[in-house]
Enzyme design. Structure first.
Site, PDB file in Angstrom:
ATOM      1  N   VAL A  76      -7.516 -26.322 120.173  1.00  0.00           N
ATOM      2  CA  VAL A  76      -6.831 -26.296 121.480  1.00  0.00           C
ATOM      3  C   VAL A  76      -7.261 -27.514 122.277  1.00  0.00           C
ATOM      4  O   VAL A  76      -8.449 -27.836 122.354  1.00  0.00           O
ATOM      5  CB  VAL A  76      -7.186 -25.019 122.274  1.00  0.00           C
ATOM      6  CG1 VAL A  76      -6.697 -25.135 123.717  1.00  0.00           C
ATOM      7  CG2 VAL A  76      -6.584 -23.785 121.633  1.00  0.00           C
ATOM      8  N   LYS A  77      -6.271 -28.184 122.829  1.00  0.00           N
ATOM      9  CA  LYS A  77      -6.569 -29.276 123.761  1.00  0.00           C
ATOM     10  C   LYS A  77      -6.268 -28.770 125.164  1.00  0.00           C
ATOM     11  O   LYS A  77      -5.184 -28.234 125.430  1.00  0.00           O
ATOM     12  CB  LYS A  77      -5.693 -30.472 123.415  1.00  0.00           C
ATOM     13  CG  LYS A  77      -5.771 -31.581 124.450  1.00  0.00           C
ATOM     14  CD  LYS A  77      -4.995 -32.786 123.972  1.00  0.00           C
ATOM     15  CE  LYS A  77      -4.886 -33.811 125.075  1.00  0.00           C
ATOM     16  NZ  LYS A  77      -4.298 -35.060 124.628  1.00  0.00           N
TER      17      LYS A  77
END
Ligand code: R5P
Length: 294
Positions: free
Chosen positions: A205-206
């Protein structure tokens, strides 16, 4: 779907307890039960010693066109690529401006559909198919996740399609938390968005750094890489990077704070000190100052 009434606010994050499913296996968070191909791609992204990564994001052109600092990718990328672990870009930038040499990992932007001229950027499609992702030798596919935005259903549909194809060919997906203009950058929002993306099935996840980031990271069962956001003075960007890593991020995916710096190479190296060598923000900034005055 359960009735929303009577739900208690989550609070037991056990932030001092390590993630439990990695202790005797593969080092990338949440990846212990994945197959060899997925693990190999994740190992190309996350350093086996630090467990972390420095991604350099220069995919901004996919909706912003030419932005300050990225006018000439052909000149910038060869200069910078040795100082980061992963290049996050579009296939257009990759094929035209990234030399196909060396060991750099590629995070390929595969969603698209908006431009700065739209009022609402949240409507995207899957623009790059899995076959072209494989041809580009990408280690992960980046898809925007517009949680709470007008285009949420469409973006969850995009994410799900990419994740399904990624599982078929063992290529990880990185969900990129998109913060629309009407959304708050609160830990409450980031806990919601990061966890939803992880539960949908992304492998990375960014997102953005925020208050109570430790809780955001603890509740997310896959590694979080933190975006840099708008250009800050170098010392402030390094402080943000230091807090993110010390509070549970497994890397930075930084764009403007590298390519809009007057000294992008030295800035990328200073970020690497924090990400891989446990340097403090102060040490990293000293390194940066020394390097630019050499
Ligand atoms: C993400 O959606 C963007 O395309 C960039 O990859 C991201 O914003 C990271 O770059 P920056 O550090 O400039 O925010």
């Amino acid at each position: 779907m359960p009735d929303m009434e009577g739900f208690k606010v989550a609070k037991d994050y056990h932030i001092d307890t390590e993630f439990a499913n990695n202790s005797k296996g593969f080092y990338v968070k949440g990846a212990n039960n994945l197959d060899w191909g997925m693990k190999k791609h994740l190992a190309n992204i996350f350093d086996k010693n630090s467990g972390n990564t420095v991604m350099f994001a220069f995919d901004h052109g996919y909706f912003m066109g030419s932005v300050s600092g990225l006018e000439r990718l052909d000149l910038l990328i060869p200069k910078l690529m040795d100082y980061v672990d992963v290049l996050m870009c579009t296939r257009g930038a990759l094929r035209t401006c990234v030399p196909p040499v060396g060991q750099k990992s590629i995070a390929l932007r595969v969603s698209s559909g908006s431009s700065m001229l739209n009022n609402d950027l949240s409507h995207e499609v899957v623009a790059v198919d899995i076959q072209d992702t494989i041809r580009c030798n990408a280690d992960c596919m980046a898809v925007q996740g517009f949680i709470g935005a007008d285009g949420q259903l469409q973006s969850i549909n995009n994410l799900s399609k990419v994740i399904n194809e990624g599982i078929r060919y063992s290529i990880p997906t990185m969900g990129v938390v998109a913060v629309g203009k009407d959304m708050e950058r609160t830990d409450r929002y980031f806990k919601l968005a990061t966890r939803i993306l992880a539960e949908i099935g992304v492998n990375i996840v960014k997102t953005y750094y925020c208050e109570n980031f430790e809780e955001v990271a603890a509740a997310c069962p896959v590694p979080i890489v933190v975006a840099g956001g708008k250009k800050l003075p170098e010392n402030e960007a390094l402080t943000m990077a230091y807090h993110a890593i010390s509070e549970g991020a497994h890397g930075l995916d930084m764009g403007r704070n590298i390519f809009q710096s007057l000294h992008p190479v030295e800035m990328a190296e200073a970020i690497g000190k924090i990400v891989h060598e446990k340097a403090t923000d102060k040490q990293a900034y000293e390194f940066y100052q020394d390097a630019i005055h050499k």
